[in-house]
Design a protein around this motif. Sequence first.
Motif, PDB file in Angstrom:
ATOM      1  N   THR A 142     -10.621   1.034  31.457  1.00 36.66           N
ATOM      2  CA  THR A 142     -10.262  -0.331  31.854  1.00 36.66           C
ATOM      3  C   THR A 142      -8.782  -0.640  31.668  1.00 36.66           C
ATOM      4  OG1 THR A 142     -10.862  -1.139  29.644  1.00 36.66           O
ATOM      5  CG2 THR A 142     -12.570  -1.213  31.350  1.00 36.66           C
ATOM      6  N   ALA A 143      -8.090   0.134  30.841  1.00 36.85           N
ATOM      7  CA  ALA A 143      -6.666  -0.133  30.620  1.00 36.85           C
ATOM      8  C   ALA A 143      -5.959   1.146  30.224  1.00 36.85           C
ATOM      9  CB  ALA A 143      -6.471  -1.195  29.533  1.00 36.85           C
ATOM     10  N   VAL A 144      -4.700   1.257  30.660  1.00 40.71           N
ATOM     11  CA  VAL A 144      -3.860   2.415  30.367  1.00 40.71           C
ATOM     12  C   VAL A 144      -2.495   1.913  29.919  1.00 40.71           C
ATOM     13  CG1 VAL A 144      -2.675   4.411  31.350  1.00 40.71           C
ATOM     14  CG2 VAL A 144      -5.028   3.909  32.029  1.00 40.71           C
ATOM     15  N   ALA A 145      -1.982   2.502  28.837  1.00 42.58           N
ATOM     16  CA  ALA A 145      -0.639   2.155  28.366  1.00 42.58           C
ATOM     17  C   ALA A 145       0.044   3.418  27.870  1.00 42.58           C
ATOM     18  CB  ALA A 145      -0.714   1.117  27.248  1.00 42.58           C
ATOM     19  N   GLN A 146       1.352   3.512  28.085  1.00 44.33           N
ATOM     20  CA  GLN A 146       2.092   4.671  27.618  1.00 44.33           C
ATOM     21  C   GLN A 146       3.289   4.255  26.795  1.00 44.33           C
ATOM     22  OE1 GLN A 146       4.527   6.987  30.417  1.00 44.33           O
ATOM     23  NE2 GLN A 146       3.974   5.533  32.048  1.00 44.33           N
ATOM     24  N   ASP A 147       3.734   5.176  25.944  1.00 40.99           N
ATOM     25  CA  ASP A 147       4.942   4.966  25.156  1.00 40.99           C
ATOM     26  C   ASP A 147       5.718   6.284  25.144  1.00 40.99           C
ATOM     27  OD1 ASP A 147       3.729   6.628  23.138  1.00 40.99           O
ATOM     28  OD2 ASP A 147       2.692   4.868  22.350  1.00 40.99           O
ATOM     29  N   ALA A 148       6.672   6.411  24.265  1.00 41.49           N
ATOM     30  CA  ALA A 148       7.559   7.573  24.267  1.00 41.49           C
ATOM     31  C   ALA A 148       6.855   8.865  23.872  1.00 41.49           C
ATOM     32  CB  ALA A 148       8.739   7.325  23.335  1.00 41.49           C
ATOM     33  N   THR A 149       5.719   8.764  23.190  1.00 38.50           N
ATOM     34  CA  THR A 149       5.073   9.981  22.684  1.00 38.50           C
ATOM     35  C   THR A 149       3.723  10.286  23.319  1.00 38.50           C
ATOM     36  OG1 THR A 149       4.034   8.755  20.863  1.00 38.50           O
ATOM     37  CG2 THR A 149       6.219   9.722  20.445  1.00 38.50           C
ATOM     38  N   GLY A 150       3.191   9.381  24.119  1.00 37.88           N
ATOM     39  CA  GLY A 150       1.891   9.658  24.704  1.00 37.88           C
ATOM     40  C   GLY A 150       1.341   8.500  25.506  1.00 37.88           C
ATOM     41  N   VAL A 151       0.051   8.634  25.873  1.00 40.35           N
ATOM     42  CA  VAL A 151      -0.645   7.650  26.695  1.00 40.35           C
ATOM     43  C   VAL A 151      -1.946   7.274  26.000  1.00 40.35           C
ATOM     44  CG1 VAL A 151      -1.540   7.135  28.994  1.00 40.35           C
ATOM     45  CG2 VAL A 151       0.281   8.822  28.729  1.00 40.35           C
ATOM     46  N   THR A 152      -2.275   5.986  26.052  1.00 42.17           N
ATOM     47  CA  THR A 152      -3.507   5.477  25.461  1.00 42.17           C
ATOM     48  C   THR A 152      -4.375   4.870  26.553  1.00 42.17           C
ATOM     49  OG1 THR A 152      -2.392   4.978  23.366  1.00 42.17           O
ATOM     50  CG2 THR A 152      -4.503   3.889  23.778  1.00 42.17           C
ATOM     51  N   ALA A 153      -5.655   5.220  26.560  1.00 42.45           N
ATOM     52  CA  ALA A 153      -6.603   4.630  27.506  1.00 42.45           C
ATOM     53  C   ALA A 153      -7.710   3.937  26.727  1.00 42.45           C
ATOM     54  CB  ALA A 153      -7.191   5.691  28.415  1.00 42.45           C
ATOM     55  N   THR A 154      -8.111   2.772  27.204  1.00 37.68           N
ATOM     56  CA  THR A 154      -9.218   2.031  26.621  1.00 37.68           C
ATOM     57  C   THR A 154     -10.397   2.084  27.572  1.00 37.68           C
ATOM     58  OG1 THR A 154      -7.671   0.529  25.527  1.00 37.68           O
ATOM     59  CG2 THR A 154      -9.959  -0.194  25.713  1.00 37.68           C
ATOM     60  N   LEU A 155     -11.557   2.473  27.044  1.00 34.95           N
ATOM     61  CA  LEU A 155     -12.761   2.548  27.855  1.00 34.95           C
ATOM     62  C   LEU A 155     -13.511   1.224  27.814  1.00 34.95           C
ATOM     63  CD1 LEU A 155     -14.142   6.090  26.948  1.00 34.95           C
ATOM     64  CD2 LEU A 155     -12.307   5.455  28.517  1.00 34.95           C
ATOM     65  N   ALA A 156     -14.445   1.047  28.737  1.00 35.39           N
ATOM     66  CA  ALA A 156     -15.198  -0.197  28.834  1.00 35.39           C
ATOM     67  C   ALA A 156     -15.997  -0.484  27.563  1.00 35.39           C
ATOM     68  CB  ALA A 156     -16.128  -0.146  30.039  1.00 35.39           C
ATOM     69  N   ASP A 157     -16.399   0.561  26.842  1.00 29.21           N
ATOM     70  CA  ASP A 157     -17.173   0.354  25.617  1.00 29.21           C
ATOM     71  C   ASP A 157     -16.297   0.169  24.386  1.00 29.21           C
ATOM     72  OD1 ASP A 157     -16.164   2.880  25.140  1.00 29.21           O
ATOM     73  OD2 ASP A 157     -18.109   3.878  24.957  1.00 29.21           O
ATOM     74  N   GLY A 158     -14.977   0.089  24.598  1.00 24.89           N
ATOM     75  CA  GLY A 158     -14.054  -0.119  23.489  1.00 24.89           C
ATOM     76  C   GLY A 158     -13.449   1.139  22.915  1.00 24.89           C
ATOM     77  N   THR A 159     -13.930   2.286  23.324  1.00 21.56           N
ATOM     78  CA  THR A 159     -13.359   3.543  22.850  1.00 21.56           C
ATOM     79  C   THR A 159     -11.894   3.657  23.280  1.00 21.56           C
ATOM     80  OG1 THR A 159     -15.508   4.645  23.009  1.00 21.56           O
ATOM     81  CG2 THR A 159     -13.555   6.061  22.934  1.00 21.56           C
ATOM     82  N   VAL A 160     -11.065   4.145  22.372  1.00 25.49           N
ATOM     83  CA  VAL A 160      -9.648   4.343  22.671  1.00 25.49           C
ATOM     84  C   VAL A 160      -9.340   5.835  22.604  1.00 25.49           C
ATOM     85  CG1 VAL A 160      -7.283   3.875  21.938  1.00 25.49           C
ATOM     86  CG2 VAL A 160      -9.012   2.070  21.794  1.00 25.49           C
ATOM     87  N   LEU A 161      -8.707   6.339  23.649  1.00 25.84           N
ATOM     88  CA  LEU A 161      -8.346   7.749  23.727  1.00 25.84           C
ATOM     89  C   LEU A 161      -6.834   7.884  23.787  1.00 25.84           C
ATOM     90  CD1 LEU A 161     -10.924   8.912  26.423  1.00 25.84           C
ATOM     91  CD2 LEU A 161     -11.117   9.159  23.942  1.00 25.84           C
ATOM     92  N   ARG A 162      -6.323   8.926  23.161  1.00 31.60           N
ATOM     93  CA  ARG A 162      -4.884   9.140  23.087  1.00 31.60           C
ATOM     94  C   ARG A 162      -4.566  10.575  23.532  1.00 31.60           C
ATOM     95  NH1 ARG A 162       0.035   6.451  22.840  1.00 31.60           N
ATOM     96  NH2 ARG A 162       1.558   7.718  21.688  1.00 31.60           N
ATOM     97  N   ALA A 163      -3.528  10.730  24.363  1.00 33.08           N
ATOM     98  CA  ALA A 163      -3.136  12.055  24.822  1.00 33.08           C
ATOM     99  C   ALA A 163      -1.645  12.082  25.092  1.00 33.08           C
ATOM    100  CB  ALA A 163      -3.901  12.421  26.079  1.00 33.08           C
ATOM    101  N   ALA A 164      -1.129  13.291  25.223  1.00 30.27           N
ATOM    102  CA  ALA A 164       0.300  13.433  25.489  1.00 30.27           C
ATOM    103  C   ALA A 164       0.641  13.032  26.916  1.00 30.27           C
ATOM    104  CB  ALA A 164       0.729  14.879  25.238  1.00 30.27           C
ATOM    105  N   TYR A 165      -0.260  13.335  27.872  1.00 35.80           N
ATOM    106  CA  TYR A 165      -0.046  13.010  29.276  1.00 35.80           C
ATOM    107  C   TYR A 165      -1.346  12.536  29.902  1.00 35.80           C
ATOM    108  CZ  TYR A 165       4.491  15.362  29.090  1.00 35.80           C
ATOM    109  OH  TYR A 165       5.786  15.720  28.782  1.00 35.80           O
TER     110      TYR A 165
END
Length: 393
Positions: A142-165
Amino acid sequence: MCWSTDVGQQLRRRHERHGRHRRRSRPVGLTTALVLIRRGHRVVIVDGQAEGANTSRAAVVHSRTLELLEPYGVTGDLVARGVHTPRFTIRDRDRVLVPVPFDGLPTRYPYTLMISQADTEAYLLARLEELGGRVLRPARVTAVAQDATGVTATLADGTVLRAAYLVGADGMHSLVREQAGIGFTGGTYEESFVLADVRLRGGVPKGEVILYFSPDGLVVVAPLPDGMYRIVATVDEAPREPDVAFVQRLLDTRGPEAEPAVVEEVIWGSRFRVHHRIADSYRHGRVLLAGDAAHVHSPAGGQGMNLGIEDAVRLGETLSDVLKGGPDALLDAYAAGRRPVAEKVVRLASRLTALATARAAARPLRNAVLALAGRVPAVRRRLAWQLSGLDRR
């Protein structure tokens, strides 16, 4: 979206609605993940579609695609399952206007491979899981945000995932592309299209993918495994679920005349409109695009999924090099290099569509010109190279 400590990618699914052709990019995401895992990176795919909730859609795998997938252990299964068609022809009913032979191409795969997208995805997924990959589904980003070190995605169930790309392979209506602020420039063809997988008997020539021209519009007829055929046609207003009578009328008015084809059963069908769009950029920081998230175009020539898989292999290999310490500029080179390739493919598909949908008054001249061009060996060779993808080696 595939996510891991190393890399992220989204595959987001939305339901098909009339007037908006939501082509899925699942083979693109699976291929990107497969390349990365094969090269030692951790990847997780996030897929909004439940397992098994899939139909045929794309059905053409070209020579270059088979070459690109060969190092990743998928090509053998595809070749064993699919129907080998060594010729593409453009016809006006029974009259051959342009024959395009593939059997003389310098490749181990001198044919068009006809195989359902469901099968292609199944082989990609099996290989991915064999190498330890996994898919989270059904799961919606449902949402994607990036910063200098990686990218964060939020899933519909509230789970947050973090990756380099993050690699957006989530189709024409890409959430990843939208949230990255990347434009998607282009337009929409006037005609709607109908697609159906059917069982036929009668006058369709064997061993060919055929693009039929007629005063009523185009129809593509191509063989699939298990005795089925793929039908794609332009219509003014396509039905939501084409039935036997509708597909039979298409073939009666556009297909072979000397020995008519008879539709015995419609296995599956849908309708869609075709867009021609290319992303303004394939990269924004740590977000990259591939497949239909980056380019969409007419199905004429069967280039869509093939171009997307080509994106995926190139991006997976490039991203792997960067993750192993290569310069970040390699990703800029991917983004800069793939866009002109998409532009070339979109032009070819648009030209074929324009020829096929020419107005009635222009069709006799079009047929005469095509018939003359089809007699020139250099023209046939050039089309074979373009359609097979070998010109993009």
